[in-house]
Design an enzyme around this catalytic site. Structure first.
Site, PDB file in Angstrom:
ATOM      1  CD  GLU A 172     -19.228   3.304 -54.000  1.00 22.73           C
ATOM      2  OE1 GLU A 172     -17.985   1.908 -53.694  1.00 22.73           O
ATOM      3  OE2 GLU A 172     -19.487   3.692 -53.049  1.00 22.73           O
ATOM      4  CD  GLU A 363     -23.679   2.768 -54.737  1.00 20.75           C
ATOM      5  OE1 GLU A 363     -23.440   2.481 -53.621  1.00 20.75           O
ATOM      6  OE2 GLU A 363     -23.636   3.326 -55.772  1.00 20.75           O
TER       7      GLU A 363
HETATM    8  C1  BGP Z   1     -21.074   0.633 -52.430  1.00 29.47           C
HETATM    9  C2  BGP Z   1     -21.400   0.316 -54.087  1.00 29.47           C
HETATM   10  C3  BGP Z   1     -22.764  -0.178 -54.564  1.00 29.47           C
HETATM   11  C4  BGP Z   1     -23.011  -1.131 -53.419  1.00 29.47           C
HETATM   12  C5  BGP Z   1     -23.258  -0.795 -52.187  1.00 29.47           C
HETATM   13  C6  BGP Z   1     -23.614  -0.817 -50.710  1.00 29.47           C
HETATM   14  O1  BGP Z   1     -19.670   0.431 -52.497  1.00 29.47           O
HETATM   15  O2  BGP Z   1     -20.711   1.370 -55.097  1.00 29.47           O
HETATM   16  O3  BGP Z   1     -22.229  -1.195 -55.855  1.00 29.47           O
HETATM   17  O4  BGP Z   1     -22.476  -2.561 -53.309  1.00 29.47           O
HETATM   18  O5  BGP Z   1     -21.605  -0.279 -51.881  1.00 29.47           O
HETATM   19  O6  BGP Z   1     -22.610  -2.117 -50.503  1.00 29.47           O
HETATM   20  P1  BGP Z   1     -22.407  -3.507 -49.816  1.00 29.47           P
HETATM   21  O7  BGP Z   1     -23.608  -3.891 -51.597  1.00 29.47           O
HETATM   22  O8  BGP Z   1     -21.149  -4.425 -50.425  1.00 29.47           O
HETATM   23  O9  BGP Z   1     -22.989  -4.150 -48.780  1.00 29.47           O
END
Ligand code: BGP
Length: 473
Positions: A172, A363
């Site tokens: 990201e 993701e």
């Molecule tokens: C993205 C990141 C991840 C992950 C995901 C979910 O921004 O790349 O590392 O964690 O989001 O977010 P969260 O864990 O805050 O729910």
């Protein structure tokens, strides 16, 4: 089979080292920025690691990866996305020689994946800059980081030449705009960081990313190296042209990163932005040529869409790092992230129209509270129909995009096994197909249990998406 998903589609799951490995100080690992961030992205940071930091133990993947990879294999994963913790390889980040024990761990992990025919997809930098680089150099603001990252990338590209084909340079990468410490290791507090330094840091990351593409291809011409963008389709809140332009500007701020990675030059709208904000990017001789080493594919995360408006008083929504105005047509998760499966079809089309490069969804998923119950066979499980519905609806839209002609390489759902949340550092914000018995108060046996979605995803993979249900079916 009646499915839009092409043969060889890379089905799998995604994680990041700092959110599940634990073992934060074992086998020569140095500290990373995550080890001093016990409350997640927006919380305060500590001087030294503290016991309340869930990431220090994670889900103990470092010691249990064999059991976990076996479960991934049982679901039929073709690909497993993880990251290498930079501070396991170069504990401070600026050493000349790598830490052999750190390298060995990933050798073993990748071997374990290959044992089951699972292809690793590896992120070089997923929100965990070595802490020393953050404190002593102010992270990516400092040009020297390019050289340190290059040494790290060269080391792992060479070491895993025959084990890893798919690489991502920065997780990201555009999130540095919102979270400069976590994303860019920038120690200067966000409210004191000038736009000049922020965009100079971004330039350094873009140069480092292109350098990785260049050396990665040299080391292994078969390597497929992609960028990774936090995607967030932005709709105008109303047809008011002010809102439309506000949405366009918001999109530009994220497309900027894809544009440089895919086209190899800075776009005109960013040059204008720099002019209007008194920003002058210092380019070293050779930078412009390096940037021309463009990526093989574009990967991205997708959780939410947002609305933009010219009226700033309406921008209130909490989303995945980037705010916006709430969309009245969408429901939200328990954490306020608005759910928009069609936004995934939209963003796939937008990226493909713009770049004509293969896309990889690395993701996507639903963070939710799960309740462990005793299953019919007496084994604990979770009836996570809400997660199945979320993933099903998003995957149906991936199928639609493929029908639209978009080239999609694969899909790795986020947090395929429960892990520590990046934004809140909670374990109760669960994404997995596999339940891990660990709780926000640091208790739990760390036992793993298959959720209902485990069996559902296994079926989706086995049928190459044919088992997905379109609404009304
Ligand atoms: C993205 C990141 C991840 C992950 C995901 C979910 O921004 O790349 O590392 O964690 O989001 O977010 P969260 O864990 O805050 O729910």
């Amino acid at each position: 089979m009646n499915t839009p998903f092409p043969e060889g589609f890379l089905w799998g799951g995604a994680v990041a080292a700092n959110q599940l490995e634990g073992a934060y100080n074992e086998d020569g690992k140095g500290l990373s920025t995550q080890d001093v961030a016990p409350q997640g992205i927006r919380g305060p940071i500590t001087e030294v690691p503290t016991e309340d930091n869930m990431k220090l133990v994670g889900i103990d993947f470092y010691h249990r990866y064999k059991e976990d990879v076996k479960l991934f294999a049982e679901m039929g994963f073709k690909v497993f996305r993880t990251s290498i913790a930079w501070s396991r390889i170069f504990p401070n980040g600026d050493e000349l020689e790598p830490n052999e024990q750190g390298l060995q761990f990933y050798d073993d992990l990748f071997d374990e994946c290959h044992k089951y025919g699972i292809e690793p997809l590896v992120t070089l930098s997923h929100y965990e800059t070595p802490l020393h680089l953050s404190k002593q150099y102010d992270g990516w603001v400092n040009r020297q980081l390019v050289g340190f990252y290059e040494r790290y990338a060269r080391t792992v590209f060479t070491r895993y030449k025959d084990k890893v084909k798919y690489w991502l340079t920065f997780n990201e990468i555009n999130s540095i705009l919102h979270e400069p410490f976590m994303s860019g290791g920038i120690y200067t507090p966000k409210d004191k960081l000038s736009k000049q330094d922020l965009y100079q840091a971004i330039h350094h990351e873009l140069v480092a990313s292109a350098t990785a593409v260049k050396i990665g291809h040299k080391i292994n011409p078969q390597a497929q190296i992609g960028c990774m963008i936090l995607s967030m389709p932005t709709y105008p809140l109303t047809p008011n042209p002010d809102d439309v332009i506000a949405a366009m500007k918001s999109e530009h701020m994220n497309y900027f990163f894809g544009d440089v990675h895919a086209r190899g030059v800075y776009p005109g709208y960013m040059k204008r932005y720099f002019r209007e904000h008194g920003i002058e990017i210092h380019m070293e001789p050779g930078d412009a040529d390096i940037l021309k080493h463009t990526v093989d594919f574009i990967s991205f995360s997708y959780y939410v869409s947002i609305c933009e408006t010219g009226d700033s008083s309406k921008r209130t929504q909490e989303g995945n790092l980037i705010g916006g105005a709430p969309n009245p047509y969408l429901k939200a998760s328990e954490w306020g992230w608005q759910i928009d499966p069609q936004g995934l079809r939209y963003v796939l089309n937008m990226f493909y129209d713009r770049y004509q490069k293969p896309l990889f969804i690395v993701e996507n998923g639903l963070g939710a509270k799960d309740e462990l119950i005793t299953g019919e066979d007496g084994v604990p499980t979770v009836n996570d129909d809400y997660r199945i519905e979320y993933l099903n609806d998003h995957l149906v839209q991936v199928g639609e995009a493929i029908e639209d002609g978009v080239e999609v390489m694969g899909y790795t759902s986020w947090g395929c096994i429960d892990l520590v949340s990046a934004s809140t550092a909670e374990l109760s914000k669960r994404y997995g197909f596999i339940y891990v018995d660990r709780h926000d108060d640091n208790t739990g046996t760390l036992e793993r249990y298959r959720k209902k979605s485990f069996h559902w995803y296994k079926d989706v993979i086995a049928t190459n998406g044919q088992s997905l249900r379109r609404s009304g079916q």
